[in-house]
Design a protein around this motif. Structure first.
Motif, PDB file in Angstrom:
ATOM      1  N   ALA A 299       0.840  -1.201   0.000  1.00  0.00           N
ATOM      2  CA  ALA A 299       0.000   0.000   0.000  1.00  0.00           C
ATOM      3  C   ALA A 299       0.870   1.245   0.000  1.00  0.00           C
ATOM      4  O   ALA A 299       2.031   1.209   0.408  1.00  0.00           O
ATOM      5  N   ARG A 300       0.302   2.332  -0.438  1.00  0.00           N
ATOM      6  CA  ARG A 300       0.987   3.620  -0.337  1.00  0.00           C
ATOM      7  C   ARG A 300       1.188   3.958   1.137  1.00  0.00           C
ATOM      8  O   ARG A 300       0.466   3.477   1.996  1.00  0.00           O
ATOM      9  N   SER A 301       2.144   4.807   1.415  1.00  0.00           N
ATOM     10  CA  SER A 301       2.489   5.096   2.814  1.00  0.00           C
ATOM     11  C   SER A 301       1.337   5.713   3.601  1.00  0.00           C
ATOM     12  O   SER A 301       1.278   5.573   4.808  1.00  0.00           O
ATOM     13  N   ASN A 302       0.422   6.384   2.940  1.00  0.00           N
ATOM     14  CA  ASN A 302      -0.672   7.019   3.667  1.00  0.00           C
ATOM     15  C   ASN A 302      -1.963   6.200   3.617  1.00  0.00           C
ATOM     16  O   ASN A 302      -3.016   6.702   3.973  1.00  0.00           O
ATOM     17  N   ARG A 303      -1.885   4.951   3.205  1.00  0.00           N
ATOM     18  CA  ARG A 303      -3.072   4.100   3.087  1.00  0.00           C
ATOM     19  C   ARG A 303      -2.904   2.828   3.907  1.00  0.00           C
ATOM     20  O   ARG A 303      -1.812   2.325   4.080  1.00  0.00           O
ATOM     21  N   SER A 304      -4.016   2.302   4.378  1.00  0.00           N
ATOM     22  CA  SER A 304      -3.990   0.986   5.014  1.00  0.00           C
ATOM     23  C   SER A 304      -4.819   0.038   4.143  1.00  0.00           C
ATOM     24  O   SER A 304      -5.707   0.459   3.412  1.00  0.00           O
ATOM     25  N   VAL A 305      -4.523  -1.242   4.227  1.00  0.00           N
ATOM     26  CA  VAL A 305      -5.204  -2.249   3.417  1.00  0.00           C
ATOM     27  C   VAL A 305      -5.767  -3.309   4.347  1.00  0.00           C
ATOM     28  O   VAL A 305      -5.061  -3.829   5.208  1.00  0.00           O
ATOM     29  N   ASP A 306      -7.057  -3.629   4.197  1.00  0.00           N
ATOM     30  CA  ASP A 306      -7.621  -4.715   4.985  1.00  0.00           C
ATOM     31  C   ASP A 306      -8.185  -5.825   4.109  1.00  0.00           C
ATOM     32  O   ASP A 306      -8.416  -6.932   4.578  1.00  0.00           O
ATOM     33  N   THR A 307      -8.410  -5.555   2.833  1.00  0.00           N
ATOM     34  CA  THR A 307      -8.809  -6.589   1.880  1.00  0.00           C
ATOM     35  C   THR A 307      -8.219  -6.264   0.514  1.00  0.00           C
ATOM     36  O   THR A 307      -7.915  -5.104   0.221  1.00  0.00           O
ATOM     37  N   VAL A 308      -8.076  -7.294  -0.294  1.00  0.00           N
ATOM     38  CA  VAL A 308      -7.540  -7.127  -1.643  1.00  0.00           C
ATOM     39  C   VAL A 308      -8.294  -8.063  -2.574  1.00  0.00           C
ATOM     40  O   VAL A 308      -8.514  -9.231  -2.250  1.00  0.00           O
ATOM     41  N   LYS A 309      -8.685  -7.544  -3.721  1.00  0.00           N
ATOM     42  CA  LYS A 309      -9.307  -8.364  -4.753  1.00  0.00           C
ATOM     43  C   LYS A 309      -8.304  -8.485  -5.898  1.00  0.00           C
ATOM     44  O   LYS A 309      -7.826  -7.471  -6.416  1.00  0.00           O
ATOM     45  N   VAL A 310      -7.964  -9.723  -6.249  1.00  0.00           N
ATOM     46  CA  VAL A 310      -6.977  -9.964  -7.294  1.00  0.00           C
ATOM     47  C   VAL A 310      -7.554 -10.952  -8.301  1.00  0.00           C
ATOM     48  O   VAL A 310      -8.126 -11.975  -7.918  1.00  0.00           O
ATOM     49  N   TYR A 311      -7.401 -10.633  -9.582  1.00  0.00           N
ATOM     50  CA  TYR A 311      -7.785 -11.542 -10.659  1.00  0.00           C
ATOM     51  C   TYR A 311      -6.524 -11.944 -11.394  1.00  0.00           C
ATOM     52  O   TYR A 311      -5.775 -11.091 -11.864  1.00  0.00           O
TER      53      TYR A 311
END
Length: 70
Positions: free
Chosen positions: A26-38
């Protein structure tokens, strides 16, 4: 956000199982809790066996794949 794919087996043999790590940064100012990948692949060359959770996102909410469609 950047998503990368990496395997420790550069040229797997026919019938050999190998892992592909999907890494999300993630970018330094973002948090990630889920990811959708195809991921698309040639079904005459590869077959997906299973999807596993990782160390940071340590759960799989939904996992679906179609080895006929790739």
């Amino acid at each position: 956000m950047a998503i990368t794919l990496q395997t420790r087996v550069p040229r797997p043999g026919i019938g050999q199982l190998f892992d592909v790590d999907v890494t999300v940064v993630a970018r330094s100012n973002r948090s990630v809790d889920t990811v959708k990948v195809y991921l698309h692949f040639d079904p005459s060359l590869l077959r997906l066996v299973q999807v596993n959770a990782g160390a940071t996102l340590n759960f799989v909410l939904q996992s679906g794949f179609d080895n006929l469609a790739g």
